[in-house]
Structures are given as structure tokens and as C-alpha cells.
Scaffold this active site. Sequence first.
Site, PDB file in Angstrom:
ATOM      1  N   ARG A   1       0.802  -1.229   0.000  1.00 53.29           N
ATOM      2  CA  ARG A   1       0.000   0.000   0.000  1.00 53.29           C
ATOM      3  C   ARG A   1       0.829   1.271   0.000  1.00 53.29           C
ATOM      4  O   ARG A   1       0.563   2.197  -0.767  1.00 53.29           O
ATOM      5  CB  ARG A   1      -0.891   0.063   1.254  1.00 53.29           C
ATOM      6  CG  ARG A   1      -2.172  -0.687   1.142  1.00 53.29           C
ATOM      7  CD  ARG A   1      -2.580  -1.173   2.512  1.00 53.29           C
ATOM      8  NE  ARG A   1      -1.621  -2.186   2.921  1.00 53.29           N
ATOM      9  CZ  ARG A   1      -1.712  -3.452   2.557  1.00 53.29           C
ATOM     10  NH1 ARG A   1      -2.714  -3.871   1.854  1.00 53.29           N
ATOM     11  NH2 ARG A   1      -0.796  -4.330   2.919  1.00 53.29           N
ATOM     12  N   THR A   2       1.803   1.334   0.893  1.00 55.47           N
ATOM     13  CA  THR A   2       2.523   2.606   1.040  1.00 55.47           C
ATOM     14  C   THR A   2       3.253   2.924  -0.256  1.00 55.47           C
ATOM     15  O   THR A   2       3.158   4.026  -0.793  1.00 55.47           O
ATOM     16  CB  THR A   2       3.488   2.527   2.238  1.00 55.47           C
ATOM     17  OG1 THR A   2       2.734   2.157   3.389  1.00 55.47           O
ATOM     18  CG2 THR A   2       4.163   3.861   2.477  1.00 55.47           C
TER      19      THR A   2
ATOM     20  N   LYS B   1      25.570  -4.979  -2.180  1.00 58.25           N
ATOM     21  CA  LYS B   1      27.042  -4.983  -2.234  1.00 58.25           C
ATOM     22  C   LYS B   1      27.666  -4.314  -1.013  1.00 58.25           C
ATOM     23  O   LYS B   1      28.879  -4.163  -0.952  1.00 58.25           O
ATOM     24  CB  LYS B   1      27.520  -4.239  -3.490  1.00 58.25           C
ATOM     25  CG  LYS B   1      27.004  -4.801  -4.796  1.00 58.25           C
ATOM     26  CD  LYS B   1      27.511  -3.948  -5.953  1.00 58.25           C
ATOM     27  CE  LYS B   1      26.836  -4.326  -7.258  1.00 58.25           C
ATOM     28  NZ  LYS B   1      27.111  -3.309  -8.296  1.00 58.25           N
TER      29      LYS B   1
ATOM     30  N   HIS C   1       5.482   6.072  11.364  1.00 55.08           N
ATOM     31  CA  HIS C   1       4.929   5.919  10.014  1.00 55.08           C
ATOM     32  C   HIS C   1       3.939   7.076   9.803  1.00 55.08           C
ATOM     33  O   HIS C   1       2.725   6.869   9.749  1.00 55.08           O
ATOM     34  CB  HIS C   1       4.230   4.567   9.916  1.00 55.08           C
ATOM     35  CG  HIS C   1       3.901   4.107   8.532  1.00 55.08           C
ATOM     36  ND1 HIS C   1       3.948   4.935   7.425  1.00 55.08           N
ATOM     37  CD2 HIS C   1       3.507   2.886   8.077  1.00 55.08           C
ATOM     38  CE1 HIS C   1       3.585   4.233   6.348  1.00 55.08           C
ATOM     39  NE2 HIS C   1       3.324   2.992   6.720  1.00 55.08           N
TER      40      HIS C   1
ATOM     41  N   ARG D   1      11.509   3.712   3.275  1.00 51.40           N
ATOM     42  CA  ARG D   1      11.115   2.722   4.293  1.00 51.40           C
ATOM     43  C   ARG D   1      12.350   1.887   4.615  1.00 51.40           C
ATOM     44  O   ARG D   1      13.043   1.423   3.695  1.00 51.40           O
ATOM     45  CB  ARG D   1       9.991   1.815   3.801  1.00 51.40           C
ATOM     46  CG  ARG D   1       9.786   0.611   4.732  1.00 51.40           C
ATOM     47  CD  ARG D   1       8.539  -0.150   4.437  1.00 51.40           C
ATOM     48  NE  ARG D   1       7.352   0.634   4.780  1.00 51.40           N
ATOM     49  CZ  ARG D   1       6.110   0.170   4.745  1.00 51.40           C
ATOM     50  NH1 ARG D   1       5.897  -1.081   4.395  1.00 51.40           N
ATOM     51  NH2 ARG D   1       5.089   0.926   5.063  1.00 51.40           N
TER      52      ARG D   1
END
Length: 300
Positions: free
Chosen positions: A53-54, A82, A131, A103
Site C-alpha cells: 500500500r505505502t 554490495k 509511520h 522505508r
Amino acid sequence: MRHDYLISAKQLSRGDIEAVLDRAAEIADDPGAVAHSHDNDLLGLLFFEPSTRTKMSFDTAMKRLGGDTVDMGSVESSSVKKGESLADTVRVIEGYTDAIVLRHPSEGAAKLASEFVDVPVINAGDGAGQHPTQTLLDLYTIRENAGFDDLTIGIMGDLKYGRTVHSLAHALTNFDASQHFISPESLRLPRSVRYDLHEAGAQVREHTDIENVLEALDVLYVTRIQRERFPDENEYRQIAGEYRIDAELLEQAKDDLTVMHPLPRVDEIAPEIDETEYATYFEQAHNGVPVRMALLDSIL
Ligand code: NCD
């Protein structure tokens, strides 16, 4: 709110929140009016943790404003694999884009990233931290369905690791809401959040049993037990499934109770609730688009 970034719901005053929600409502009414308002803007999507969703609603929001997105893709397919540091990654992406949505599994990652770049950084979830954009769409949904006057809200589930809860609880202190937290003892709100709520003068009660408070609630915000953040898998298994709502339980609730969930849901809400008037979680997820459009419009 500093309009160059959004890291925590603690930054948001009632005025900031109402400005975004009002703008989101205007955009929801007439999305065509802003369809070309950000034609040349590019948004960087950096998701170091899974998201549906986000990420997709930020992507949709930027495109609905006429802009476009550049996506780092999965950690496995990027230079992070890496051994590149977060600081180096964001310093590179700032040269490509006008703002960064991040995120990350570590609490504090968005704040750290914002210190290395000049473009705005939007926190799309930092570990068990915050959030804030989820909170804006949660507040939009609450305003549309229950309103903020004399609001009594129950927040249930994983209050310890659930970042949507931490952000929402802070933001609700702007609205004099009566907040009831329902969880097993081991998943209580973190002490730091309880302290902040206390400092903000919030009306807060904690419960281990939903039945003690259900009939008083206007909104019930259910959350997922955050399996990925549990240090101990056995402890997770013991708790998951205990905090679940079904139709029989909701017989004790007000007829106009609004049931919300940031999603994804695992077992916390029985599917039989989906067809009832209580269920507001899919509408809530859809509200992510106009709310993120309003936020991007104000930040960019
Ligand atoms: C939440 C998250 O990622 O914190 N999901 C979301 O953004 N809607 C909730 C969760 O993962 O349980």
C-alpha cells in the site's frame, strides 16, 4: 511542520494535519484539477522492507499529480546488496529526484537520511519507530467516519512494535481523543511513547481485554502482530491469534463503530466483518492516494 521533510508524527500540529486533510478532501472531490500540477517532479521510492500500500499509493499519488517515480527496487537487486551505506544511497538518489520516500528496518533511518541530503525525505516507516503518512490517512478516515469531537478510540494488537500505532497515538493528542490501548502485557506501548503521551496531556487507558472497553468505542484500530520484529519466534506464536475480532464480539459494540486496520491483515479481523458496516479498512487504504497527493503537493 517543516515542509522540507516528514519524519515523525510528533512534528504535526493540529493545523498541519487539518491543512493536509482539507487539501486531500478537495483533491478527492476533483482529482482532475491537479492532474498536471507536478508534471516535471520525480519522486524516489526507496523501500528496504516489503510494502504494498505505502509504496503503490505514493507511486499512484505522484503519477496522478502528473509526476513520475524512480524506484530503487528490491534490496536484493540494488547496490545495498554490495554493502553500500544508507547515507551513500540517499546521496546518490537526491541527484536523480525531487524528494525521497524511505522505508527502512532501522528506527531513525529516515531522520539519518534527511541529514545527508537537501531534498525532502518522507518517512514511510522506520523499523518499530514511526509511520507518519499512514497516520495522515488514518486521521482522514477517522474524520470522514467518526469525526474528532468526543472521539473514543481503541487501538489494539501489537502496540510495542507497531509503528502505525506510535505515530497515530502522537497525532491524536492534537484532538483531545480518549485513547484506549488494548494488548497483551508483553506488547504494551513502549515506555517512550507512553511518556510522550503523558507529557502531551493525552487521556490514555491501557487494557489487556477488549471486552472491558469495546462498548464505549467510536473507532477500533486493529493491528497485526509484527512477526518480523519479534526477537523470539515462540513468543510470536503464543500471542498471534489471541487479539482477534469477529462478528460475535462486535455484538457488544456501538452500531456505528468504525473498524480500521492499516493492513496487511493476517488473522486479526475475521473475514466475516468485511461485509459489515463496521469494516472501513479498504476505504482507509484507498484514502492513501488523495492524502499522499495532498502531502506531495504541499512538500514539492
Ligand atoms: C504497516 C507498516 O508497514 O507499518 N503497513 C502499512 O504501511 N499500511 C502495518 C504493518 O506492517 O503491519
